[in-house]
Design a protein around this motif. Structure first.
Motif, short mmCIF file in Angstrom:
data_model
loop_
_atom_site.label_atom_id
_atom_site.label_comp_id
_atom_site.label_asym_id
_atom_site.label_seq_id
_atom_site.Cartn_x
_atom_site.Cartn_y
_atom_site.Cartn_z
N TYR A 273 35.52 7.37 32.46
CA TYR A 273 36.64 7.21 31.55
C TYR A 273 37.60 8.45 31.45
N PHE A 274 38.71 8.50 31.40
CA PHE A 274 39.52 9.59 31.10
C PHE A 274 40.64 9.17 30.25
N PRO A 275 41.32 9.78 29.33
CA PRO A 275 42.25 9.22 28.34
C PRO A 275 43.63 8.84 29.13
N PHE A 276 43.92 9.49 30.38
CA PHE A 276 44.98 9.38 31.07
C PHE A 276 45.24 8.61 32.20
N THR A 277 44.22 8.03 32.67
CA THR A 277 43.91 7.09 33.89
C THR A 277 43.22 5.97 33.42
N HIS A 278 43.56 4.63 34.16
CA HIS A 278 42.66 3.39 33.82
C HIS A 278 43.18 2.22 35.15
N PRO A 279 42.27 2.00 35.58
CA PRO A 279 40.81 2.42 35.79
C PRO A 279 40.68 3.99 36.19
N SER A 280 39.56 4.67 36.00
CA SER A 280 38.93 5.95 36.30
C SER A 280 37.99 5.91 36.92
N PHE A 281 37.83 6.94 38.13
CA PHE A 281 36.57 6.94 39.07
C PHE A 281 36.25 8.58 38.87
N GLU A 282 34.98 8.66 39.37
CA GLU A 282 34.49 10.02 39.91
C GLU A 282 33.94 9.66 41.37
N LEU A 283 34.21 10.71 42.15
CA LEU A 283 33.92 10.60 43.67
C LEU A 283 32.66 11.48 43.65
N GLU A 284 31.53 11.04 44.05
CA GLU A 284 30.40 11.85 44.28
C GLU A 284 30.04 11.88 45.78
N VAL A 285 29.68 13.15 46.26
CA VAL A 285 29.31 13.38 47.75
C VAL A 285 27.69 13.71 47.75
N ARG A 286 27.11 13.15 48.77
CA ARG A 286 25.66 13.30 48.91
C ARG A 286 25.42 14.79 49.70
N PHE A 287 25.05 15.62 49.01
CA PHE A 287 24.80 16.84 49.59
C PHE A 287 23.62 17.64 49.55
N GLN A 288 22.93 17.93 50.60
CA GLN A 288 21.56 18.52 50.71
C GLN A 288 20.55 17.57 49.79
N GLY A 289 20.78 16.34 49.96
CA GLY A 289 19.87 15.53 49.55
C GLY A 289 20.08 15.05 47.99
N ASP A 290 21.25 15.58 47.31
CA ASP A 290 21.43 15.12 45.84
C ASP A 290 22.96 14.86 45.83
N TRP A 291 23.16 13.92 45.00
CA TRP A 291 24.55 13.35 44.76
C TRP A 291 25.21 14.51 43.56
N MET A 292 26.56 14.78 44.23
CA MET A 292 27.12 15.78 43.50
C MET A 292 28.61 15.43 43.20
N GLU A 293 29.05 15.55 42.02
CA GLU A 293 30.31 15.17 41.40
C GLU A 293 31.26 15.92 42.30
N VAL A 294 32.36 15.43 42.75
CA VAL A 294 33.31 16.35 43.36
C VAL A 294 34.72 16.45 42.75
N LEU A 295 35.06 15.21 42.20
CA LEU A 295 36.27 15.18 41.58
C LEU A 295 36.35 13.69 40.52
N GLY A 296 37.65 13.79 39.72
CA GLY A 296 37.80 12.78 38.87
C GLY A 296 39.13 12.34 39.52
N CYS A 297 39.36 11.00 39.14
CA CYS A 297 40.70 10.35 39.52
C CYS A 297 40.86 9.10 38.89
N GLY A 298 42.08 8.36 39.13
CA GLY A 298 42.31 6.98 38.41
C GLY A 298 43.70 6.51 38.62
N VAL A 299 43.98 5.60 38.24
CA VAL A 299 45.65 4.74 38.09
C VAL A 299 45.98 5.32 36.77
N MET A 300 47.13 6.18 37.05
CA MET A 300 47.71 7.04 35.84
C MET A 300 48.36 5.93 34.76
N GLU A 301 48.03 6.19 33.44
CA GLU A 301 48.29 5.37 32.39
C GLU A 301 49.99 5.18 32.41
#
Length: 465
Positions: A273-301
Motif C-alpha cells: 500500500y502507498f497513498p499515491f498509487t493503486h494497485p501498489s507493489f514492492e519488487l524483491e530480488v533474491r540476493f545471497q540467498g535472501d529476498w531483499m526489497e529493492v523498490l516500491g511502485c504502482g499505478v498512479m492515483e
C-alpha cells in the motif's frame, strides 16, 4: 515515490538554551550569508512568536522559524552536498547506470531518449508538495514531526523525491526520472542515516499510446463510468487499461533489476500500500540467498493526475533508494561511508566504465568505543504534553546533533518500570567509531557528557548515571 501532532514537544534545538549554546558556533561562523546580514535583516522583518530571532538559512534563502522548526545545524550542513551529482561517487555511479539503462532502451518518436532526467531540484519543499500533492491524509503517520525535518509549519526538507511529481507532471512531462537527497529522522545504525538519496521514475500514457498496438484498440478506453475500486484497480480506470499499465511497469522494472543485478536474478512482486498509487507493489530480488526489497511502485492515483492537468492520461511511478543499491552492489558495509572524504574510499570508485564491477575494500576498521546512558523518562501523569512527551527519535536526533558521524549505532538495551511508582526508564548503548582514525576514551567521554547533560535539559529525562 517512496515512502504530527503539533502538540507533541519534540526536540527544538533552536529554542532551547543548552543545545543552542553547544551549536551556536555554526551560526556565528558557518554561514557567509549570515555574516552579510541577510538573515539578520529578515529576522527584524518577520515576527518570531516565542522562538529565537534567528531564521533558518538553507541554500542562501532565509525562512522564519516557528514552533514546528526542528531542523538542526548538522542536517543543514548536509544540504547542498549533492552526493548523487559528484562524479564517481558511488551514488553517482548508481544514478548514472540507471540513467544509461533508460536512455539506451526507451526512445521517443524522434529517436531522442523518452525519459528526461531531473537531479538538481532543491530539497526545500512545502508541506503541501511533500504530502498533500501526493494525497497523503492529514492524519497519516508519515507527517509526524518526530519523523521529518521541518523548517517551519509550511516548509520542510523533502522526505521523498515524490514531492516533485506534481510539479513535473503539471509542466507537461509524460516520462521522467528524478533523483535527489531526502531527509528523515530515524534510528542510528549502519543502514540508517538522516540524509539519503532516492531515484524515481514516472511514465504517463494517453489512450492512443496505451492501446495503439492492441487489436481493436480503438474500441478500448482508459476510463469507465460507474466503476468501483477493487484490489486490482481504481474506480475510474478500465480493467484493460490498468492491466496494460501494470504489465508495462513490471516489465520495465524487471529489465532494470536484471541490468543491475545480472540477467539471472530471481525477482518476485509483493502487493503493498502507498497513498499515491493503486494497485501498489514492492519488487524483491533474491540476493545471497535472501529476498531483499529493492523498490516500491504502482499505478498512479488518478486524483493526483487530475489535480495537475493530466486527467486524460494513466500512469505508473516507482521509487528506489540509491544507498541501498550501492551498499549491496558495491559491498559497502556502513552508510556513513558515503559521506567520507577519505581518498582511500573515493578512489575505489574512479572507474573508466560506470558498468564495471566494484567490490569495496574496507578501510582499516578502527576500534569502537561504547558508553551507556540510562535515564528516567518524563512523568507523563503530570505532563501537559501527554504520554508521547518523550520519543526515541528525539533522543536519536539529540545524539546526532552532538555526536555527529562519530556515532555508529544507538541501541535501546534495557527498559525498566518501577514496580511502585510506575516510572519508566530506558538504557541506551551508544557506539562511537571514527571512520578515519582511532578515537580516544577522553574524546568520547566529553561527547557523552554533553549528550547526558543535554538530554536532561532538553528532553525532560532524569539521569541514572
Amino acid at each position: 515515490m517512496m515512502l504530527g501532532s503539533p502538540a507533541i514537544p519534540y526536540l527544538q534545538p533552536w529554542a532551547r538554551p543548552l543545545l543552542q549554546r553547544l551549536l551556536s558556533e555554526f551560526w556565528t561562523s558557518g554561514s557567509s550569508a549570515w555574516r552579510r546580514g541577510v538573515c539578520r535583516r529578515l529576522s527584524t522583518d518577520i515576527p518570531q512568536p516565542g522562538i529565537g530571532p534567528q531564521p533558518v538559512e538553507v541554500l542562501g534563502h532565509c525562512y522564519p522559524r516557528d514552533d514546528f522548526t526542528n531542523v538542526t545545524p548538522k542536517i543543514l550542513a548536509k544540504v547542498g552536498r549533492n552526493l548523487h551529482n559528484q562524479p564517481y561517487h558511488p551514488l553517482w555511479l548508481i544514478k548514472e547506470r540507471i540513467k544509461a539503462h533508460f536512455y539506451s532502451n526507451y526512445y521517443g518518436p524522434g529517436g531522442n531518449p523518452l525519459f528526461s532526467v531531473h537531479d538538481n531540484l532543491s530539497p526545500v519543499v512545502t508541506v503541501e508538495q511533500n504530502f498533500d500533492s501526493l494525497l497523503i491524509p492529514p492524519d497519516h503517520s508519515s507527517r509526524k514531526r518526530g519523523d521529518n525535518y521541518y523548517v517551519n509549519r509550511k516548509t520542510m526538507l523533502r522526505a521523498h523525491t515524490s514531492a516533485h511529481q506534481a510539479e513535473l507532471v503539471r509542466s507537461g512531462l509524460d516520462a521522467f526520472l528524478l533523483a535527489g537527497d531526502v531527509y528523515r529522522r530515524d534510528e542510528i545504525d549502519a543502514s540508517h542515516y538522516p540524509v539519503f538519496h532516492q531515484m524515481e521514475g514516472v511514465r504517463l500514457f494517453s489512450n492512443h499510446q496505451l492501446f495503439s498496438k492492441v487489436h481493436n484498440g480503438e474500441d478500448l478506453s482508459l476510463f469507465e463510468r460507474g466503476g468501483r475500486r477493487t484490489p486490482q484497480k481504481q474506480e475510474t480506470h478500465s480493467l484493460e487499461a490498468v492491466k496494460l499499465v501494470e504489465f508495462d511497469l513490471k516489465q520495465t522494472l524487471t529489465r532494470l533489476v536484471a541490468y543491475l543485478f545480472g540477467a539471472d536474478v530471481e525477482v518476485r512482486w509483493v502487493d503493498c500500500y502507498f497513498p499515491f498509487t493503486h494497485p501498489s507493489f514492492e519488487l524483491e530480488v533474491r540476493f545471497q540467498g535472501d529476498w531483499m526489497e529493492v523498490l516500491g511502485c504502482g499505478v498512479m492515483e488518478q486524483e493526483l493526475l487530475n489535480s495537475v492537468g493530466a486527467q486524460n492520461k494513466l500512469g505508473w511511478a516507482f521509487g528506489l533508494g540509491l544507498e541501498r543499491l550501492a551498499m549491496v552492489l558495491y559491498s559497502i558495509p556502513d552508510i556513513r561511508l558515503f559521506w567520507s572524504e577519505d581518498e582511500r574510499f573515493l578512489k575505489q570508485f574512479r572507474v573508466q566504465d560506470i558498468h564495471q564491477d566494484i567490490c569495496f575494500q574496507a578501510l582499516s576498521k578502527y576500534p569502537p568505543l561504547h558508553n551507556d546512558i540510562s535515564f528516567w523518562l518524563p512523568d507523563t501523569k503530570h505532563s501537559q504534553d501527554g504520554p508521547e512527551s518523550f520519543t526515541e527519535n528525539d533522543f536519536y536526533e539529540l545524539v546526532r546533533s552532538i555526536g555527529g558521524d562519530l556515532v555508529e549505532k544507538v541501541t535501546l538495551i534495557d527498559e525498566f518500570t518501577h514496580p511502585k511508582t510506575g516510572r519508566r526508564s530506558h538504557c541506551y548503548r551508544v557506539i562511537y567509531r571514527h571512520m578515519e582514525r582511532t578515537l580516544t576514551q577522553e574524546e568520547v567521554r566529553l561527547v557523552h557528557q554533553q549528550i547526558e547533560q543535554t538530554a536532561e535539559a532538553e528532553l525532560g529525562v532524569r539521569g541514572r548515571y
